[in-house]
Design a protein around this motif. Sequence first.
Motif, short mmCIF file in Angstrom:
data_model
loop_
_atom_site.label_atom_id
_atom_site.label_comp_id
_atom_site.label_asym_id
_atom_site.label_seq_id
_atom_site.Cartn_x
_atom_site.Cartn_y
_atom_site.Cartn_z
N VAL A 53 0.85 -1.19 0.00
CA VAL A 53 0.00 0.00 0.00
C VAL A 53 0.88 1.24 0.00
O VAL A 53 2.03 1.21 0.45
N ALA A 54 0.34 2.34 -0.52
CA ALA A 54 1.12 3.56 -0.66
C ALA A 54 0.22 4.76 -0.41
O ALA A 54 -1.00 4.69 -0.56
N PRO A 55 0.81 5.90 -0.05
CA PRO A 55 0.01 7.13 0.11
C PRO A 55 -0.44 7.65 -1.25
O PRO A 55 0.02 7.20 -2.30
N TYR A 56 -1.35 8.62 -1.24
CA TYR A 56 -1.82 9.24 -2.47
C TYR A 56 -0.70 10.04 -3.12
O TYR A 56 0.12 10.66 -2.42
N ASN A 57 -0.70 10.09 -4.44
CA ASN A 57 0.20 11.00 -5.15
C ASN A 57 -0.39 12.41 -5.02
O ASN A 57 -1.53 12.64 -5.46
N PRO A 58 0.33 13.37 -4.45
CA PRO A 58 -0.23 14.71 -4.25
C PRO A 58 -0.61 15.38 -5.57
O PRO A 58 0.06 15.18 -6.59
N ILE A 59 -1.67 16.17 -5.55
CA ILE A 59 -2.05 16.94 -6.73
C ILE A 59 -1.25 18.23 -6.76
O ILE A 59 -0.69 18.68 -5.75
N LEU A 60 -1.20 18.86 -7.93
CA LEU A 60 -0.45 20.10 -8.09
C LEU A 60 -1.04 21.18 -7.19
O LEU A 60 -2.25 21.42 -7.18
N GLY A 61 -0.18 21.83 -6.40
CA GLY A 61 -0.63 22.90 -5.51
C GLY A 61 -1.14 22.44 -4.16
O GLY A 61 -1.48 23.26 -3.32
N GLU A 62 -1.20 21.12 -3.97
CA GLU A 62 -1.61 20.60 -2.66
C GLU A 62 -0.61 21.06 -1.59
O GLU A 62 0.59 21.14 -1.84
N THR A 63 -1.12 21.35 -0.39
CA THR A 63 -0.26 21.83 0.69
C THR A 63 -0.53 21.03 1.96
O THR A 63 -1.57 20.37 2.09
N HIS A 64 0.41 21.11 2.88
CA HIS A 64 0.25 20.48 4.19
C HIS A 64 0.97 21.38 5.19
O HIS A 64 2.19 21.58 5.09
N HIS A 65 0.20 21.95 6.15
CA HIS A 65 0.74 22.95 7.07
C HIS A 65 0.45 22.50 8.51
O HIS A 65 -0.72 22.39 8.91
N VAL A 66 1.50 22.23 9.26
CA VAL A 66 1.36 21.66 10.61
C VAL A 66 2.37 22.31 11.55
O VAL A 66 3.47 22.69 11.14
#
Length: 384
Positions: free
Chosen positions: A114-127
């Motif tokens: 199993v693998a994580p999703y391939n991020p879409i263009l412009g996707e962000t993650h702020h933590v």
Amino acid sequence: MITIITKQRIETDAVLTAPLTLDGESDDHYRSPNLVKRILGLLKNVRPGSDLTHFQLPPLFNIPKSQLQCYGESVYCTGTDLLRKCADAETPLDRLTSVVAWSISTTRPLIFGVAPYNPILGETHHVSRGNLNIVLEQVSHHPPVSALHATDDQKGIDIIWCQHPFPKFFGISVETEVHGKRQLKLRKFGETYTMNSPKLLIRFLPFPNVEWTGSVRIACKETGLEAELSYKHNVFCRRNHRSINGRIIDSSSSKTIYQINGHWDRTVTIMDIGTGKVRVIYDVKEAISGLSTPYVKDPKGVSDSESAMVWSEVSRGILTKDWEKAREAKRGIEQKQRELQKQRDSKGEKWAPKHFNVTYSTETGWDCSPIESKVPPAPIAVPI
């Protein structure tokens, strides 16, 4: 073994799941029956040596999180604060040793099949985790390139990553080279540590497993100290399974100061060449066990481009094993991205990242430099 549990503190559309750790009794709920056969069936029309960058997995083979989140978790999800140890160490040698331990901690165990999703263009993650604020952005989709910037003003820490995974299929295995540069800056000492990432090796036969392999070099130009690490895999001998060895040297004289030995999923030690003294610098149970799940601290501050928002419906489908719902949600995301690209093409517009300046050179590859010098506190937080 690895297990993933969902945990949400404040009602929101975002779906956050627990980080990958060594804890848990079983990860079987993320594995489908006849897994190897199913995966090889997906790859039956792929030629050995082919680039898998554009290969799309159905949700049955996804974990409920984006690759951006996995990159981020390797920085903000830790049991012991190894980053602060880097900033608090008194001597250049102690600081490099701490950086080596921190670098090893970013090598996280993965679940086979199993693998994580391939991020879409412009996707962000702020933590945020305490005073450490992290932002990630998918700055290119084809090829996939992810950028990370993290700052801790209290400790004077800056991290900049540029990640460009390049997977290839070799018949009974997939090998992913992770191109791009990692930098850890300790502002108090005026030191910058540059390093690369090991390769990810997924084997289907004779025994299915996931390993990190290859060489990592960590160098500090200001001190002249370097570390050379070698990640090794051996599917037939448990004693050498996930082993790591190397050395810390003075680059000006090529003199070896410490020998490094151990296993990245257990403990790693260094031996002082001069005295023969051995000590543990990394213990995986302390570093990446019992990790806390991020939670939404400020629902109104969560961006629509946030990974936990973009993939929320797909994740809900996976978590409830509603595969049709997950497939429809994933198809919808992919279709929307194709439509947005067509609109940009028709208008002659070029997409630009929000948080990074991105350049590419045939000589040096991709480079991602933050637009802002500091990362602001995030609406998503990690309990300390």
